[in-house]
Design an enzyme around this catalytic site. Structure first.
Site, PDB file in Angstrom:
ATOM      1  N   CYS A 249       0.835  -1.210   0.000  1.00 52.02           N
ATOM      2  CA  CYS A 249       0.000   0.000   0.000  1.00 52.02           C
ATOM      3  C   CYS A 249       0.869   1.258   0.000  1.00 52.02           C
ATOM      4  CB  CYS A 249      -0.982  -0.038   1.172  1.00 52.02           C
ATOM      5  SG  CYS A 249      -2.374   1.090   0.961  1.00 52.02           S
ATOM      6  N   HIS A 334      -3.734  -5.119  -0.195  1.00 54.05           N
ATOM      7  CA  HIS A 334      -3.386  -5.693   1.107  1.00 54.05           C
ATOM      8  C   HIS A 334      -3.416  -7.220   1.067  1.00 54.05           C
ATOM      9  CE1 HIS A 334      -3.302  -2.063   3.690  1.00 54.05           C
ATOM     10  NE2 HIS A 334      -4.088  -1.574   2.737  1.00 54.05           N
ATOM     11  N   GLU A 336      -2.362  -9.153   3.271  1.00 53.24           N
ATOM     12  CA  GLU A 336      -2.696  -9.659   4.613  1.00 53.24           C
ATOM     13  C   GLU A 336      -4.189  -9.588   4.903  1.00 53.24           C
ATOM     14  OE1 GLU A 336      -2.978  -5.367   5.254  1.00 53.24           O
ATOM     15  OE2 GLU A 336      -1.671  -6.630   4.035  1.00 53.24           O
TER      16      GLU A 336
END
Length: 357
Positions: A249, A334, A336
């Protein structure tokens, strides 16, 4: 309590307060996630923003401490069509209304979030205020116009860790995470892959980072305009080629700037858990979790030592880059998740492979 949402273009929405009782300003953005509101509230990348949830009913599974992504809540304000007063879930510890009050977050409910979202998509994100003040609309509109934007101020310094700490002591790989506003699940994703993660403030110099003798360096997500975090860019310039680097990001944008690329502000950004991204090496499309208002200019990558590896299927914007010669890569989205799909966890495995080589 009756409150108003005032946009800088003069648009006024009337609603009811369901959070902290104070006036707040910020850039109005929208998120298309159907779930994950607690992770959104605690994502440091939202610092300076008032978040509109496009899904009409928010709070139906309550809130709990296990889903927080940071040490505090960071959104300036929260906008929903309707919130659930009686959530039902076995993990529930509190309600969204109580959570907003306890964490001093201003919320407004009962407005037409579809109309607001269409306005932001058409005109772009705008500054605005949520207020209960009984003042003429002309004065409140001026307040909205005078509210600070995302550019021209260093928001990273407001959310980065103040102290260095380590998670996963004794694991095989040593990773230094430069915390520009990191979500907890980045650390969890690394620790779960046998990494000892040392989290350092965004102001940490390259020499100190290298003194930990890490196997790899992670550049985290974070708020605001990447060009306002020039000190991180300078640090990354010094680190390039010294250790493998993985950016997420804001970290992706910072890596791009460090390699000589340029960034720009998107019209209304990408925020949600359903954004399709194509991996250009495989032509495979992944559904991703995203939260950003800035992107790397594609034409600025030409003639540099980096290549575009991923693009957004919806608008063609750059979603991933990789250095042609040095061990460094990044993605705009993202991997994650938290919230969102876990399709892109493989990128952490790619980082591990890079540290092994």
């Amino acid at each position: 309590m009756k409150v108003r949402l005032i946009l800088e273009d003069g648009t006024v929405f009337h609603g009811m307060s369901f959070g902290a009782d104070r006036e707040v300003s910020g850039e109005i953005v929208f998120n298309t996630s159907m779930t994950g509101y607690q992770e959104i509230l605690t994502d440091p990348s939202y610092k300076g923003e008032i978040v509109t949830m496009t899904y009409p009913l928010i709070g139906n599974y309550g809130v709990n401490q296990g889903d927080v992504e940071s040490y505090a809540s960071h959104v300036n304000g929260f906008i929903v069509k309707e919130f659930c007063t009686e959530p039902s879930n076995w993990r529930k510890e509190s309600t969204i209304k109580d959570y907003l009050k306890e964490n001093d977050i201003v919320g407004i409910t009962g407005i037409d979030t579809r109309a607001l979202t269409k306005l932001l998509r058409t005109e772009g994100t705008m500054k605005g205020i949520i207020t209960s003040e009984d003042l003429p609309e002309s004065e409140l509109i001026q307040k909205a116009k005078d509210a600070p934007g995302l550019s021209g101020r260093d928001l990273v310094s407001e959310v980065t860790t103040k102290e260095i700490y380590t998670k996963g002591n004794g694991k095989q790989y040593k990773v230094v995470l430069i915390d520009c506003g990191a979500k907890k699940n980045i650390v969890r994703s690394l620790v779960g892959r046998d990494c000892e993660v040392t989290v350092v403030p965004a102001t940490t110099k390259a020499q100190e980072i290298l003194s930990y003798n890490p196997d790899g360096i992670m550049l985290s997500n974070g708020p605001g305009d990447p060009q306002d975090a020039s000190y991180v860019v300078e640090t990354v310039k010094e680190l390039l080629g010294k250790k493998p680097i993985f950016g997420i990001c804001l970290g992706h944008q910072i890596l791009g700037l460090a390699c000589g690329a340029d960034t720009y502000k998107l019209k209304f950004g990408h925020r949600g858990a359903n954004h399709p991204v194509k991996d250009l090496a495989t032509n495979r499309v992944y559904i991703t979790s995203q939260n950003h208002g800035f992107a790397i200019k594609e034409d600025s990558v030409e003639d540099l030592d980096i290549v575009v590896t991923h693009i957004n299927v919806n608008d063609g914007t750059v979603e991933g880059i990789m250095h042609k010669e040095l061990p460094a890569f990044s993605v705009q989205y993202h991997p994650e998740a938290s919230p969102g799909p876990e399709d892109s966890h493989y990128l952490f495995d790619r980082f591990i492979d890079m540290m092994n080589n």
